[in-house]
Design an enzyme around this catalytic site. Structure first.
Site, short mmCIF file in Angstrom:
data_model
loop_
_atom_site.label_atom_id
_atom_site.label_comp_id
_atom_site.label_asym_id
_atom_site.label_seq_id
_atom_site.Cartn_x
_atom_site.Cartn_y
_atom_site.Cartn_z
N ASN A 270 -23.73 -28.03 -11.88
CA ASN A 270 -22.44 -27.61 -12.24
C ASN A 270 -21.55 -27.25 -10.94
O ASN A 270 -22.02 -26.19 -10.05
CB ASN A 270 -22.52 -26.33 -13.03
CG ASN A 270 -21.12 -26.04 -13.66
OD1 ASN A 270 -20.21 -26.03 -12.92
ND2 ASN A 270 -21.25 -25.83 -15.00
N ALA A 271 -20.83 -28.01 -10.38
CA ALA A 271 -19.86 -27.65 -9.20
C ALA A 271 -19.19 -25.98 -9.39
O ALA A 271 -19.05 -25.56 -8.47
CB ALA A 271 -18.78 -28.70 -9.03
N GLY A 272 -18.68 -25.74 -10.77
CA GLY A 272 -18.20 -24.59 -10.72
C GLY A 272 -19.18 -23.46 -10.54
O GLY A 272 -18.61 -22.26 -9.88
N ASP B 225 -29.02 -19.58 -16.44
CA ASP B 225 -28.55 -20.14 -17.68
C ASP B 225 -27.71 -19.23 -18.47
O ASP B 225 -27.94 -17.94 -18.38
CB ASP B 225 -29.93 -20.39 -18.54
CG ASP B 225 -29.80 -21.52 -19.71
OD1 ASP B 225 -29.35 -22.42 -19.31
OD2 ASP B 225 -29.86 -21.15 -20.70
#
Length: 199
Positions: A9-11, A68
């Protein structure tokens, strides 16, 4: 010190890199090392974070941080929970997940629209680390009926901070980092590993 971030996830990578500025830690995303994502077979945020961190530590030989996280909505029995990223299906994107969340809440009327973001972060020094550092952060707000804002990712456009009256997607990066579940978890994690990442 190089740490592999167990995410595609780049965010999440952007948020973590920003929050680790000033520490002697270079964060690299698993994809840059050719590491795939493992199956998230755990039933809790803690289990899934450990699975991801161990997978990356095994394949990279580096310390690993995994997160997570998800949104738990009491009116939906805690859903989407650990399935937040795939609430509308395994290949669904943010817009489809938000659409399903709003539809599920709409079906139940306009009662309780509370939601809590949870983030569990795990740091493993190596794949067989018997004492991982585990941190948790949470952020409770309200699910709005119409998405607002253009920052962030995931459910940010429909998650309103009750004190600010703005969605997470309307907050700039410093304001979000100061309040968010991920910001809380990362600050707690850094406290737990401060000696290892001190600049």
């Amino acid at each position: 010190m190089k740490i592999v971030l167990a995410t595609g996830n780049a965010g999440k990578l952007a948020e973590m890199t920003r929050m680790l500025q000033g520490y002697d830690a270079e964060v690299v995303r698993q994809g840059h090392l050719g590491i795939d994502s493992p199956a998230e077979t755990g039933l809790t945020f803690v289990e899934n974070a450990l699975i991801k961190a161990r997978h990356c530590a095994e394949r990279s030989g580096l310390p690993a941080v995994a997160d997570d996280s998800g949104l738990a909505v009491p009116a939906l029995g805690g859903e989407p929970g650990i399935y937040s990223a795939r609430y509308a299906g395994s290949d669904a994107g943010d817009a489809a997940n938000i659409e399903r969340l709003l539809a599920e809440l709409s079906e139940r009327g306009q009662g309780d629209r509370r939601g809590t973001f949870h983030c569990v972060m795990v740091y493993l020094r190596h794949a067989a680390d018997p004492a991982p550092v585990i941190a948790h952060g949470s952020w409770t707000g309200r699910i709005v009926e119409t998405p607002r804002g253009h920052h962030g990712f995931g459910y940010d456009p429909v998650f309103e901070d009750p004190e600010l009256g703005q969605t997470a997607a309307e907050l700039d990066a410093p304001a979000k980092d100061a309040r968010s579940h991920r910001g809380q978890a990362l600050r707690a994690l850094i406290q737990g590993i401060a000696a290892e990442v001190a600049g």
